[in-house]
Motif scaffolding. Sequence first.
Motif, PDB file in Angstrom:
ATOM      1  N   SER A 134       0.830  -1.207   0.000  1.00 22.73           N
ATOM      2  CA  SER A 134       0.000   0.000   0.000  1.00 22.73           C
ATOM      3  C   SER A 134       0.864   1.257   0.000  1.00 22.73           C
ATOM      4  CB  SER A 134      -0.927  -0.003   1.221  1.00 22.73           C
ATOM      5  OG  SER A 134      -1.794  -1.111   1.193  1.00 22.73           O
ATOM      6  N   LEU A 135       1.895   1.264   0.842  1.00 26.05           N
ATOM      7  CA  LEU A 135       2.790   2.412   0.898  1.00 26.05           C
ATOM      8  C   LEU A 135       3.544   2.583  -0.412  1.00 26.05           C
ATOM      9  CD1 LEU A 135       4.253   4.709   2.361  1.00 26.05           C
ATOM     10  CD2 LEU A 135       5.825   3.008   3.312  1.00 26.05           C
ATOM     11  N   SER A 136       4.065   1.494  -0.962  1.00 25.03           N
ATOM     12  CA  SER A 136       4.828   1.569  -2.212  1.00 25.03           C
ATOM     13  C   SER A 136       3.965   2.065  -3.362  1.00 25.03           C
ATOM     14  CB  SER A 136       5.416   0.193  -2.554  1.00 25.03           C
ATOM     15  OG  SER A 136       6.308  -0.245  -1.562  1.00 25.03           O
ATOM     16  N   SER A 137       2.746   1.538  -3.476  1.00 24.62           N
ATOM     17  CA  SER A 137       1.861   1.919  -4.582  1.00 24.62           C
ATOM     18  C   SER A 137       1.486   3.386  -4.501  1.00 24.62           C
ATOM     19  CB  SER A 137       0.598   1.053  -4.566  1.00 24.62           C
ATOM     20  OG  SER A 137       0.914  -0.314  -4.727  1.00 24.62           O
ATOM     21  N   ALA A 138       1.101   3.845  -3.310  1.00 21.79           N
ATOM     22  CA  ALA A 138       0.704   5.247  -3.159  1.00 21.79           C
ATOM     23  C   ALA A 138       1.892   6.177  -3.371  1.00 21.79           C
ATOM     24  CB  ALA A 138       0.095   5.466  -1.768  1.00 21.79           C
ATOM     25  N   PHE A 139       3.040   5.802  -2.831  1.00 28.41           N
ATOM     26  CA  PHE A 139       4.233   6.645  -2.968  1.00 28.41           C
ATOM     27  C   PHE A 139       4.682   6.706  -4.422  1.00 28.41           C
ATOM     28  CE2 PHE A 139       8.470   8.243  -2.375  1.00 28.41           C
ATOM     29  CZ  PHE A 139       8.424   8.970  -1.191  1.00 28.41           C
ATOM     30  N   ASN A 140       4.675   5.566  -5.118  1.00 24.27           N
ATOM     31  CA  ASN A 140       5.087   5.545  -6.523  1.00 24.27           C
ATOM     32  C   ASN A 140       4.146   6.388  -7.383  1.00 24.27           C
ATOM     33  OD1 ASN A 140       7.235   3.873  -5.961  1.00 24.27           O
ATOM     34  ND2 ASN A 140       6.204   2.002  -6.617  1.00 24.27           N
ATOM     35  N   ALA A 141       2.826   6.262  -7.123  1.00 26.37           N
ATOM     36  CA  ALA A 141       1.861   7.029  -7.915  1.00 26.37           C
ATOM     37  C   ALA A 141       2.065   8.528  -7.726  1.00 26.37           C
ATOM     38  CB  ALA A 141       0.440   6.628  -7.521  1.00 26.37           C
ATOM     39  N   GLN A 142       2.291   8.957  -6.485  1.00 26.69           N
ATOM     40  CA  GLN A 142       2.519  10.383  -6.233  1.00 26.69           C
ATOM     41  C   GLN A 142       3.865  10.832  -6.791  1.00 26.69           C
ATOM     42  OE1 GLN A 142       0.302  12.647  -4.746  1.00 26.69           O
ATOM     43  NE2 GLN A 142       1.811  14.069  -5.574  1.00 26.69           N
ATOM     44  N   GLU A 154      13.006  15.538 -15.644  1.00 28.17           N
ATOM     45  CA  GLU A 154      12.351  14.304 -16.063  1.00 28.17           C
ATOM     46  C   GLU A 154      11.236  13.952 -15.094  1.00 28.17           C
ATOM     47  OE1 GLU A 154      12.943  12.667 -18.793  1.00 28.17           O
ATOM     48  OE2 GLU A 154      14.661  13.886 -19.423  1.00 28.17           O
ATOM     49  N   GLN A 155      10.194  13.348 -15.657  1.00 33.12           N
ATOM     50  CA  GLN A 155       9.075  12.921 -14.823  1.00 33.12           C
ATOM     51  C   GLN A 155       9.531  11.833 -13.868  1.00 33.12           C
ATOM     52  OE1 GLN A 155       5.706  11.595 -17.046  1.00 33.12           O
ATOM     53  NE2 GLN A 155       4.477  11.067 -15.250  1.00 33.12           N
ATOM     54  N   GLY A 156       8.981  11.848 -12.649  1.00 34.99           N
ATOM     55  CA  GLY A 156       9.345  10.860 -11.641  1.00 34.99           C
ATOM     56  C   GLY A 156       9.012   9.443 -12.055  1.00 34.99           C
ATOM     57  N   GLU A 157       9.829   8.495 -11.574  1.00 36.22           N
ATOM     58  CA  GLU A 157       9.625   7.078 -11.845  1.00 36.22           C
ATOM     59  C   GLU A 157       9.232   6.381 -10.536  1.00 36.22           C
ATOM     60  OE1 GLU A 157      13.339   5.824 -13.394  1.00 36.22           O
ATOM     61  OE2 GLU A 157      13.103   6.861 -15.314  1.00 36.22           O
ATOM     62  N   ASP A 158       9.060   5.070 -10.602  1.00 38.66           N
ATOM     63  CA  ASP A 158       8.765   4.312  -9.390  1.00 38.66           C
ATOM     64  C   ASP A 158       9.889   4.496  -8.382  1.00 38.66           C
ATOM     65  OD1 ASP A 158       6.362   3.364 -10.265  1.00 38.66           O
ATOM     66  OD2 ASP A 158       7.118   1.439 -10.953  1.00 38.66           O
ATOM     67  N   PHE A 159       9.527   4.843  -7.162  1.00 35.45           N
ATOM     68  CA  PHE A 159      10.520   5.051  -6.106  1.00 35.45           C
ATOM     69  C   PHE A 159      10.821   3.741  -5.382  1.00 35.45           C
ATOM     70  CE2 PHE A 159      12.246   6.441  -2.092  1.00 35.45           C
ATOM     71  CZ  PHE A 159      12.966   7.574  -2.408  1.00 35.45           C
ATOM     72  N   PHE A 160       9.803   2.900  -5.221  1.00 31.07           N
ATOM     73  CA  PHE A 160       9.970   1.624  -4.538  1.00 31.07           C
ATOM     74  C   PHE A 160       9.686   0.468  -5.488  1.00 31.07           C
ATOM     75  CE2 PHE A 160       8.774   4.351  -0.870  1.00 31.07           C
ATOM     76  CZ  PHE A 160       9.901   4.145  -0.083  1.00 31.07           C
ATOM     77  N   ALA A 161      10.390  -0.626  -5.280  1.00 27.41           N
ATOM     78  CA  ALA A 161      10.063  -1.894  -5.930  1.00 27.41           C
ATOM     79  C   ALA A 161       9.506  -2.812  -4.855  1.00 27.41           C
ATOM     80  CB  ALA A 161      11.308  -2.515  -6.562  1.00 27.41           C
ATOM     81  N   VAL A 162       8.520  -3.604  -5.223  1.00 33.66           N
ATOM     82  CA  VAL A 162       7.898  -4.495  -4.246  1.00 33.66           C
ATOM     83  C   VAL A 162       7.722  -5.863  -4.887  1.00 33.66           C
ATOM     84  CG1 VAL A 162       5.516  -3.972  -4.882  1.00 33.66           C
ATOM     85  CG2 VAL A 162       6.053  -4.661  -2.544  1.00 33.66           C
ATOM     86  N   ARG A 163       7.796  -6.888  -4.069  1.00 32.35           N
ATOM     87  CA  ARG A 163       7.700  -8.257  -4.575  1.00 32.35           C
ATOM     88  C   ARG A 163       6.317  -8.520  -5.159  1.00 32.35           C
ATOM     89  NH1 ARG A 163       9.626 -13.594  -1.172  1.00 32.35           N
ATOM     90  NH2 ARG A 163       9.305 -15.148  -2.811  1.00 32.35           N
TER      91      ARG A 163
END
Length: 391
Positions: free
Chosen positions: A25-33, A43-52
């Motif tokens: 939940s934290l990774s998805s919300a943080f990556n989307a923001q 450059e536009q932001g990319e995924d900050f976290f990777a999750v299994r």
Amino acid sequence: MGGLMTFRSETLDKTQNQIGQLAVSLSSAFNAQHKLGVDLNGEQGEDFFAVRTPQSYGHKGNSDPDLLTSVAFDPETVGKLRATDYTVSFDENLDPVVTRNDNGQVLSGTDPKDADFVDTSGWTPGTGLGEITFGGVTLSFSGNNVAVGDTFEIQPVRRAGAGMEVKIADVDKIAAGDAGFDGEGASPLNSFKSTGNLDVSDLQTSHTAFADNKNYELKVDGTGKLTVIPPTAFTVAGTSYASDATDVEVDVGETVVIDGFSFTLDARPATGDTATLNVSQRIISATGDNRNALALQNLQAKSIVGASATVTGAYASMVSDVGNRTNITQVNLDARQGLTDQLHAVQQSESGVNLDEEAANLIRYQQYYQANARVIDTAGTLMDTILNLRG
């Protein structure tokens, strides 16, 4: 052994799922923001976290070991993630039956917004192929058809916490600035620029725009025929077309959506003419801008875990639950230890050896032996005296 199995099923698995739900939940919300921002390089932001990714296991008795081809998180329904595993089976009509493993509930919601809703719009029961979406994950079946009774265990978040890691090592790539996407955070800035003579209105973008290409050239002739360069999938008035579609005509008033940006055609060119529209992404420099960083910080106050709890609240609830279970386990241990001691005392009283009692008996038996020895000695002395009198 029984205690270990009970601990695993009632405490360990549940806690691992809670940690995994928190991580996803934290990774998805943080990556989307983070993708709504721009870094120091423009450059536009990319995924900050990777999750299994979610884990899946097919039953050894399934008709084919390779029926389930992929399991992935569904970005649109990630708020439905729950701290549980699922069992997916198929009935006599090859319709999926999804059951929660923690409480045995069969997902049967009818409202797509419900957490127990199973989306089978991409599933074809007659062939046993397609996609099934539930609980924030999407299952894809392709190749051989599933059969009645085929069963799979799905673990969306069981070990997700262990696979969570930071993908960005260069601080310059942290998208702290506001990229200026229309409609996002009430930003007055535009995320694109357009040129050309095609008569359109309501030209706007979403935060996912320009994911495939940064620049597009659109051509519309007098008959309304639309050409997209470079070729990309698009929709016209809600109808989807593949990137290689040709002879697609757009009528006045219809809305066209291409790679996250959209517009409405107000007028066709004159017969024999062709009008163009060039649309390209425009990222604003992020120097001195921390608006997206503040938005990332504000995620801590939003209900992003199961769409009902903040990260802090979910973590506190998990710690409280583990603490309560630990206390209950300690109380049960003390009670069982007292019972064990009582049973041991009863057993010892019936068949055990009391060293003090045995020592006392040994001394008593020794005294009996010494007394009997003196009786025998006295009897011998009397016999000798009697014999001597006769002589």
